[in-house]
Design a protein around this motif. Structure first.
Motif, PDB file in Angstrom:
ATOM      1  N   PRO A 127      -9.869  -5.187   5.053  1.00 31.14           N
ATOM      2  CA  PRO A 127      -8.744  -4.321   4.694  1.00 31.14           C
ATOM      3  C   PRO A 127      -7.396  -5.015   4.833  1.00 31.14           C
ATOM      4  O   PRO A 127      -7.188  -5.815   5.767  1.00 31.14           O
ATOM      5  N   VAL A 163       2.982   1.701  -5.836  1.00 34.23           N
ATOM      6  CA  VAL A 163       2.069   2.696  -5.261  1.00 34.23           C
ATOM      7  C   VAL A 163       2.544   3.080  -3.864  1.00 34.23           C
ATOM      8  O   VAL A 163       2.778   2.220  -3.018  1.00 34.23           O
ATOM      9  N   ASP A 164       2.666   4.378  -3.628  1.00 31.96           N
ATOM     10  CA  ASP A 164       3.112   4.871  -2.326  1.00 31.96           C
ATOM     11  C   ASP A 164       1.956   4.885  -1.321  1.00 31.96           C
ATOM     12  O   ASP A 164       0.797   5.089  -1.675  1.00 31.96           O
ATOM     13  N   GLY A 165       2.302   4.690  -0.061  1.00 31.10           N
ATOM     14  CA  GLY A 165       1.358   4.914   1.021  1.00 31.10           C
ATOM     15  C   GLY A 165       0.295   3.863   1.216  1.00 31.10           C
ATOM     16  O   GLY A 165      -0.685   4.103   1.930  1.00 31.10           O
ATOM     17  N   GLU A 166       0.473   2.674   0.610  1.00 29.37           N
ATOM     18  CA  GLU A 166      -0.521   1.624   0.779  1.00 29.37           C
ATOM     19  C   GLU A 166       0.130   0.368   1.380  1.00 29.37           C
ATOM     20  O   GLU A 166       1.066   0.463   2.174  1.00 29.37           O
ATOM     21  N   GLY A 167      -0.386  -0.792   1.039  1.00 28.75           N
ATOM     22  CA  GLY A 167      -0.011  -2.012   1.741  1.00 28.75           C
ATOM     23  C   GLY A 167       1.447  -2.388   1.658  1.00 28.75           C
ATOM     24  O   GLY A 167       2.025  -2.890   2.633  1.00 28.75           O
ATOM     25  N   LYS A 180      -4.612  -3.883   5.806  1.00 32.90           N
ATOM     26  CA  LYS A 180      -3.877  -3.541   7.025  1.00 32.90           C
ATOM     27  C   LYS A 180      -4.116  -4.573   8.117  1.00 32.90           C
ATOM     28  O   LYS A 180      -3.169  -5.025   8.782  1.00 32.90           O
ATOM     29  N   TRP A 227      -7.101  -6.448  -0.459  1.00 33.38           N
ATOM     30  CA  TRP A 227      -6.762  -5.162  -1.045  1.00 33.38           C
ATOM     31  C   TRP A 227      -6.729  -4.058   0.032  1.00 33.38           C
ATOM     32  O   TRP A 227      -7.472  -4.100   1.013  1.00 33.38           O
ATOM     33  N   TRP A 228      -5.920  -3.065  -0.179  1.00 36.86           N
ATOM     34  CA  TRP A 228      -5.720  -1.981   0.780  1.00 36.86           C
ATOM     35  C   TRP A 228      -7.023  -1.268   1.116  1.00 36.86           C
ATOM     36  O   TRP A 228      -7.321  -0.986   2.267  1.00 36.86           O
ATOM     37  N   HIS A 229      -7.823  -0.987   0.112  1.00 40.09           N
ATOM     38  CA  HIS A 229      -9.031  -0.174   0.302  1.00 40.09           C
ATOM     39  C   HIS A 229     -10.290  -1.006   0.534  1.00 40.09           C
ATOM     40  O   HIS A 229     -11.387  -0.449   0.570  1.00 40.09           O
ATOM     41  N   ASN A 272      -1.234  -5.748  -3.443  1.00 40.43           N
ATOM     42  CA  ASN A 272      -0.872  -4.358  -3.159  1.00 40.43           C
ATOM     43  C   ASN A 272       0.349  -4.025  -4.004  1.00 40.43           C
ATOM     44  O   ASN A 272       1.384  -4.694  -3.896  1.00 40.43           O
ATOM     45  N   TYR A 321       3.301  -0.336   3.972  1.00 34.22           N
ATOM     46  CA  TYR A 321       2.912  -0.693   5.338  1.00 34.22           C
ATOM     47  C   TYR A 321       3.748  -1.872   5.835  1.00 34.22           C
ATOM     48  O   TYR A 321       4.240  -1.867   6.970  1.00 34.22           O
TER      49      TYR A 321
END
Length: 263
Positions: A149, A179-183, A151, A142-144, A175, A186
């Protein structure tokens, strides 16, 4: 060329054998060229059949049931990722084409098989129409997640995958593409392309609805099961399957099928 990805949630489903047969019959009906499976479990104490694959390996059971239906061209590449409950959980590639190389590497920083957050990628390079094509079955974090992480796992995926070939990254990425700005973004920012975006025809893409393992308390529709690639290829369609609209549910995830028309 037809592709399918599915997080099987294997041996943890009600009416498991009925769902296995529905999955097997769908594979026969659609004649997929390559199938990527995640949460491909086998019981720890079960006897070994060959290599590290045991008698109740979920993907091996599928292969054997396919053979009973006269579909004996499929072969299996499976790899163990981590222990979960009393299972050895892994990932698989099933294909009807010659496998010229098998791939296995860790996406996670953890290499500890007793840690359920340890993530391995399992892949196969096949020979298709005199061309090598690489396919990777992915079950990511998961991203968080502070311990593991996404990433870091994405960086390892892109580092160790064979990018010289046309490659496909198929699986449960955990991910949400909504949802914007996450995995998801990326991966796209590193040159990875979503076959869903390339598809001439597509549905809404939702593969998870409501609460499942890893998404406790979820009430949103999510698109976390994906078929990605490192090359822009013509895609005829991208459909969610096993969602009670396109075939009955067989897992807590829906699957994704796509058809390429470039070969």
């Amino acid at each position: 060329m037809k592709l399918l990805t599915l997080n099987c949630h294997s041996w943890q489903e009600d009416n498991q054998y009925e769902k296995i047969m529905h999955l097997v019959e769908t594979i026969k009906e659609n004649s997929y060229d390559v199938i990527a499976l995640q949460e491909v479990n086998q019981t720890v104490e079960e006897e070994v059949v060959y290599g590290k694959i045991k008698k109740d390996n979920f993907a091996l059971v599928l292969i054997n049931e396919l053979k009973k239906l006269g579909e004996d061209q499929y072969s299996l590449v499976w790899g163990f990722s981590h222990l979960y409950k009393n299972f050895e959980e892994g990932l698989a590639i099933i294909t009807k084409h010659p496998v010229i190389e098998e791939h296995s590497f860790y996406a996670s920083n953890s290499l500890d098989s007793t840690n359920w957050k340890t993530r391995k990628i399992v892949g196969a390079t096949i020979q298709y129409d005199d061309k090598p094509l690489s396919f990777y079955s992915c079950h990511m974090g998961w991203w968080h997640d502070e311990e593991e992480p996404f990433k870091d796992q994405a960086d390892n995926l892109l580092k160790y995958a064979n990018m010289d070939n046309v490659a496909f990254f198929m699986g449960d990425f955990n991910n949400d593409a909504f949802v914007d700005g996450e995995g998801y973004e990326y991966l796209l920012s590193h040159g990875i392309i979503d076959t869903y975006d390339l598809a001439e025809n597509k549905d809404e893409g939702v593969t998870v609805e409501g609460e499942i393992a890893g998404w406790e308390g979820n009430v949103l529709k999510k698109r976390i099961d994906l078929i990605l690639t490192n090359h822009k290829v013509p895609v005829m369609y991208s459909n969610v399957i096993f969602n009670n609209k396109n075939k009955s549910v067989v897992s807590d995830h829906y699957g994704v099928e796509t058809k390429l028309n470039w070969i």
